[in-house]
Design an enzyme around this catalytic site. Structure first.
Site, PDB file in Angstrom:
ATOM      1  N   PHE A 136       0.863  -1.183   0.000  1.00  0.00           N
ATOM      2  CA  PHE A 136       0.000   0.000   0.000  1.00  0.00           C
ATOM      3  C   PHE A 136       0.893   1.224   0.000  1.00  0.00           C
ATOM      4  O   PHE A 136       1.746   1.375   0.877  1.00  0.00           O
ATOM      5  CB  PHE A 136      -0.920   0.023   1.225  1.00  0.00           C
ATOM      6  CG  PHE A 136      -1.887   1.183   1.170  1.00  0.00           C
ATOM      7  CD1 PHE A 136      -3.051   1.106   0.412  1.00  0.00           C
ATOM      8  CD2 PHE A 136      -1.616   2.364   1.852  1.00  0.00           C
ATOM      9  CE1 PHE A 136      -3.925   2.192   0.340  1.00  0.00           C
ATOM     10  CE2 PHE A 136      -2.480   3.449   1.776  1.00  0.00           C
ATOM     11  CZ  PHE A 136      -3.635   3.369   1.020  1.00  0.00           C
ATOM     12  N   ASP A 221       9.227   2.288   1.533  1.00  0.00           N
ATOM     13  CA  ASP A 221       8.079   3.039   2.046  1.00  0.00           C
ATOM     14  C   ASP A 221       8.033   2.788   3.552  1.00  0.00           C
ATOM     15  O   ASP A 221       7.626   1.721   4.003  1.00  0.00           O
ATOM     16  CB  ASP A 221       6.802   2.568   1.356  1.00  0.00           C
ATOM     17  CG  ASP A 221       5.560   3.321   1.841  1.00  0.00           C
ATOM     18  OD1 ASP A 221       5.611   3.915   2.939  1.00  0.00           O
ATOM     19  OD2 ASP A 221       4.542   3.297   1.126  1.00  0.00           O
ATOM     20  N   LYS A 250       2.759   9.574   8.267  1.00  0.00           N
ATOM     21  CA  LYS A 250       2.022   9.165   9.481  1.00  0.00           C
ATOM     22  C   LYS A 250       2.580   9.736  10.798  1.00  0.00           C
ATOM     23  O   LYS A 250       2.171  10.799  11.206  1.00  0.00           O
ATOM     24  CB  LYS A 250       1.897   7.648   9.524  1.00  0.00           C
ATOM     25  CG  LYS A 250       0.976   7.124   8.406  1.00  0.00           C
ATOM     26  CD  LYS A 250       0.370   5.766   8.687  1.00  0.00           C
ATOM     27  CE  LYS A 250      -0.833   5.509   7.815  1.00  0.00           C
ATOM     28  NZ  LYS A 250      -0.572   4.869   6.530  1.00  0.00           N
TER      29      LYS A 250
HETATM   30  C1  LIG Z   1      -0.829   5.103   5.113  1.00  0.00           C
HETATM   31  C2  LIG Z   1       0.207   4.706   4.156  1.00  0.00           C
HETATM   32  C3  LIG Z   1       0.453   5.451   2.991  1.00  0.00           C
HETATM   33  C4  LIG Z   1      -0.380   6.632   2.588  1.00  0.00           C
HETATM   34  O1  LIG Z   1      -0.253   7.690   3.487  1.00  0.00           O
HETATM   35  P1  LIG Z   1      -1.283   8.924   3.409  1.00  0.00           P
HETATM   36  O2  LIG Z   1      -0.719   9.914   4.376  1.00  0.00           O
HETATM   37  O3  LIG Z   1      -2.625   8.395   3.802  1.00  0.00           O
HETATM   38  O4  LIG Z   1      -1.278   9.419   2.009  1.00  0.00           O
HETATM   39  C5  LIG Z   1       1.502   5.055   2.179  1.00  0.00           C
HETATM   40  N1  LIG Z   1       2.258   3.983   2.482  1.00  0.00           N
HETATM   41  C6  LIG Z   1       2.042   3.249   3.594  1.00  0.00           C
HETATM   42  C7  LIG Z   1       2.938   2.087   3.883  1.00  0.00           C
HETATM   43  C8  LIG Z   1       1.011   3.576   4.456  1.00  0.00           C
HETATM   44  O5  LIG Z   1       0.785   2.824   5.541  1.00  0.00           O
END
Ligand SMILES: *Cc1c(COP(=O)(O)O)cnc(C)c1O
Length: 405
Positions: A136, A221, A250
């Site tokens: 994600f 990520d 986050k």
């Molecule tokens: C939550 C998340 C995102 C997206 O972050 P947003 O601030 O909602 O755009 C991207 N990568 C990972 C691994 C995430 O958990």
């Protein structure tokens, strides 16, 4: 009408329903706890989805925000601010010793990683990104194209081109996708939304070696697993490797919206003036919150604490596995844990919430827990009591110790 019903009515009339209707409205938070509009209290074991890593409304973070809000709330990036420079220095020192770019969210940070990889590969016509199935990376179009879950892409086609997906933790499959068009390989050290699945250290090490050998950028990520959550400052550190760049968001603003990419020196100057930007990126109030949050993590030794607290929580969850037929496994790292069921997790998550514990249903059948790194042992034990009560109720059985006593 209750207060919650009044709020729900506003949402149903005026807020676009991108999220399923909640049954509760939250009004206050302190440490690990949050309160709803009807006065009920909950243990927030998702920390606002891995955001409130130092707990809700940590006094030092609140003070830093109040101070900065009364001093300078916003300037354009046409001017320096000292705080942005200091945050970049700190994040670089903790990781790749290169440079940072600031934006506002995880999706935006991943967009910046993707643009960095494209720009870096441009002269050699290397444009393709390999990412993982089950990953994600966010909801903007390129981040969505990188995301390896077709359910999130459905209805938004055509996806931007240049993304291919390999099965997570399958190094040979990644290797098979590498061509002379490959610009970068993007991977989470622990897949969060994908079901709390840690990468095998050998998988990350293998990607690192492959990227070095083929002159490809390795991108991580770290939006969910970064900033202490796994018991390391950054999730990739568990494998003893360094990516060429990684994304954060986050937890970075402790509740205020800020994202970042952090690069190694090798790619620190790929973006030159005019190539990327953000109006709010590095906003002084968000940056002040970040610096205060990082200081709290260091002062309270929360990276090490995440390992210790995570081990306690994991052991408690593990004890359910043998005792309840539909609880199959526990997995994760530090305070990023998943309880794997053989049925949909949503009903159990709802039961837990009714009993005062907030968790998240992920990948259909996984209950995800992301408590603040400041969580106390007593709060972990309290949560484990609630979880066992809820699991027993969900199985329609009495708790084993209840039978004995
Ligand atoms: C939550 C998340 C995102 C997206 O972050 P947003 O601030 O909602 O755009 C991207 N990568 C990972 C691994 C995430 O958990």
């Amino acid at each position: 009408m209750t207060k919650t019903e009044q709020i729900a009515s506003l949402y149903s009339q005026f807020v676009i329903p991108t999220y399923a209707s909640p049954s509760r409205a939250l009004v206050k938070g302190k440490g690990t706890r949050v309160w709803d509009a009807e006065g009920h209290v909950y243990l927030d074991f998702i920390a606002g989805i891995a955001v409130s890593n130092v707990g809700h409304c940590h006094p030092k973070v609140v003070a830093a925000i109040r101070d900065q809000a009364g001093t300078l709330m916003h300037v354009s990036n046409l001017f320096y601010t000292e705080l942005q420079g200091r945050l970049a220095e700190k994040l670089s020192a903790l990781s790749l010793k290169g440079k940072c770019f600031f934006c506002n969210s995880g999706a935006e940070a991943n967009e910046a990683l993707i643009k960095l990889a494209r720009l870096h590969g441009h002269a050699r016509k290397r444009t393709e990104i390999i990412s993982m199935t089950g990953s994600f990376h966010g909801r903007t179009l390129a981040a969505l194209a990188a995301t390896g879950q077709s359910k999130h892409q459905a209805g938004f086609e055509p996806m931007p081109k240049g993304f291919v997906h390999a099965p997570y933790n399958d190094l040979e499959a990644v290797r098979a996708l590498v061509t002379d068009k490959t610009a970068a390989i993007l991977v989470e050290a622990v897949q969060g939304e994908g079901g709390v699945i840690p990468a095998d250290p050998a998988f990350l090490q293998g990607i690192r070696a492959l990227c070095t050998e083929r002159d490809i950028l390795m991108l991580c990520d770290e939006v969910q697993c970064g900033l202490g959550r796994t018991g390391h400052w950054f999730g990739y550190q568990a494998a003893g490797i360094e990516p060429d760049a990684f994304s954060l968001a986050k937890a970075l603003g402790s509740g205020l919206p800020i994202g970042a990419i952090v690069t190694s020196p090798r790619v620190a100057d790929v973006f030159q003036p005019g190539k990327h930007g953000s109006t709010f990126g590095g906003n002084p109030v968000c940056v002040a919150a970040s610096l205060a949050m990082l200081a709290v993590i260091e002062e309270e030794n929360l990276v090490a604490r995440a390992s210790v607290a995570g081990a306690r929580f994991q052991a408690g969850l593990q004890a359910l596995v043998g005792n309840y037929e539909h609880v199959k496994a526990v997995r994760g790292a530090g305070l990023m844990l998943g309880l794997v069921l053989d049925q949909p997790a949503k009903p159990l998550v709802e039961t837990l919430c009714g009993m005062g514990l907030i968790s998240l249903a992920t990948a259909e059948s996984v209950v995800r827990f992301l408590p603040p790194l400041t969580v106390k042992d007593t709060e972990i034990d309290e949560a484990l009591e609630i979880i066992e009560d809820a699991v027993a109720e969900w199985h329609g059985v009495a708790r084993p110790q209840d039978e004995e006593g």
